[in-house]
Design an enzyme around this catalytic site. Structure first.
Site, PDB file in Angstrom:
ATOM      1  N   GLY A  26      -4.127   4.316  -0.683  1.00 57.08           N
ATOM      2  CA  GLY A  26      -5.354   4.027   0.033  1.00 57.08           C
ATOM      3  C   GLY A  26      -6.274   3.071  -0.674  1.00 57.08           C
ATOM      4  CB  CYS A  27      -5.694   0.186  -2.901  1.00 57.68           C
ATOM      5  SG  CYS A  27      -6.542  -1.294  -3.447  1.00 57.68           S
ATOM      6  N   GLY A  28      -8.684   0.239  -1.403  1.00 56.79           N
ATOM      7  CA  GLY A  28      -9.536  -0.413  -0.425  1.00 56.79           C
ATOM      8  C   GLY A  28      -9.841  -1.854  -0.745  1.00 56.79           C
ATOM      9  CG  MET A  37      -1.647  -1.251   1.518  1.00 58.46           C
ATOM     10  SD  MET A  37      -2.934  -1.577   0.318  1.00 58.46           S
ATOM     11  CE  MET A  37      -4.122  -0.317   0.782  1.00 58.46           C
TER      12      MET A  37
END
Length: 276
Positions: free
Chosen positions: A108-110, A43
């Site tokens: 901030g990939c979810g 991340m």
């Protein structure tokens, strides 16, 4: 030691002329989350509160059920990033081996460590019923946010996630360039300090997407307050999870999208009111 922000030189054009100066900007670093020797996700994150990030990410992604499942955690500085090196109990390690992916995600990939649309839009956990809040509680939680955003007050470029209770105000606040990361850090902080999430509300400086609702549900928070608008899927997910979703929260008020009964008009509640 990694710094959460840096001062950089810049040249500005204002009022018809150039001027030299400096600006604080947030730092971001590649942060690898590894379990039992294998990489699960990479991340881009603000290099601060990384223990909270490791625990919160592990909880929200379903890698662990509690901080106790993480037998050890080391923060390793690398030439090109940071490794959050975790060793898990055998049962949890076997689960990770089934899901392990090497993902170099955007900030901030979810959506990490998943391989199907069904898992991406999975139903959120059902939250327990909790106390009701008055509008003044929502406004107090919102107004207390800005003074505690240390990185954003310097850079104006990071998100925050905080947890507020009527008895103690803002109990914890975490910041990150990624809104998902900020919420994961908050989740880790609450879990590590055994703070009961059902007693308060999460306040977000970002919009509310479905992943943010899923993460909040994993924490067990009954109320989400956000300064920006929610997506339609986030509203449906919050409704199904039993979460009160308050958004477009500004100094002049807010909008309630789901489970309105938790926000009551009476500002002088003396005892907690519980809703189903």
């Amino acid at each position: 030691m990694h710094q959460p922000h840096r001062i950089v030189d810049r040249r500005a054009w204002r009022n018809g002329r150039f001027e030299e100066g400096a600006r604080a900007v947030p730092e971001e670093a590649a942060v690898a989350l590894t379990y039992n020797g294998g990489t699960y996700a990479v991340m881009m994150a603000t290099p601060q509160d990384l223990t909270d990030f490791a625990i919160g990410f592990s909880l929200s992604e379903g890698v662990v059920r509690s901080p106790r499942d993480v037998l050890s955690l080391d923060i390793i500085d690398l030439d090109d990033g940071i490794e959050l090196r975790m060793w898990l109990a055998q049962e949890r390690a076997e689960l990770v081996n089934e899901r392990r992916r090497l993902i170099a995600g955007p900030t901030g990939c979810g959506l990490c460590g998943i391989d199907s649309i069904a898992e991406a839009v999975r139903p959120a956990a059902i939250v327990a019923r909790g106390r009701a809040f008055a509008p003044r509680d929502v406004m107090a939680a919102l107004s207390g946010l800005a003074p505690l955003q240390e990185i954003n007050n310097r850079t104006r470029a990071v998100h925050a996630a905080s947890f507020w209770t009527p008895s103690h105000g803002i109990v914890a606040l975490r910041e990150d360039v990624g809104r998902h990361n900020a919420l994961d850090k908050l989740a880790g902080a609450l879990a590590r300090h055994d703070i009961a999430a059902g007693d308060g509300m999460v306040v977000l400086t970002s919009r509310v997407s479905v992943e943010m609702v899923q993460k909040a549900a994993t924490i067990g928070v009954p109320v989400i307050v956000a300064v920006s608008a929610p997506t339609a899927l986030a509203i449906r997910t919050a409704d199904a999870a039993g979460i009160t979703l308050v958004a477009v929260a500004r100094s002049d008020g807010f909008e309630i999208f789901t489970h309105h009964a938790r926000i009551v008009a009476h500002a002088d509640l003396k005892e907690p009111a519980y809703v189903g």
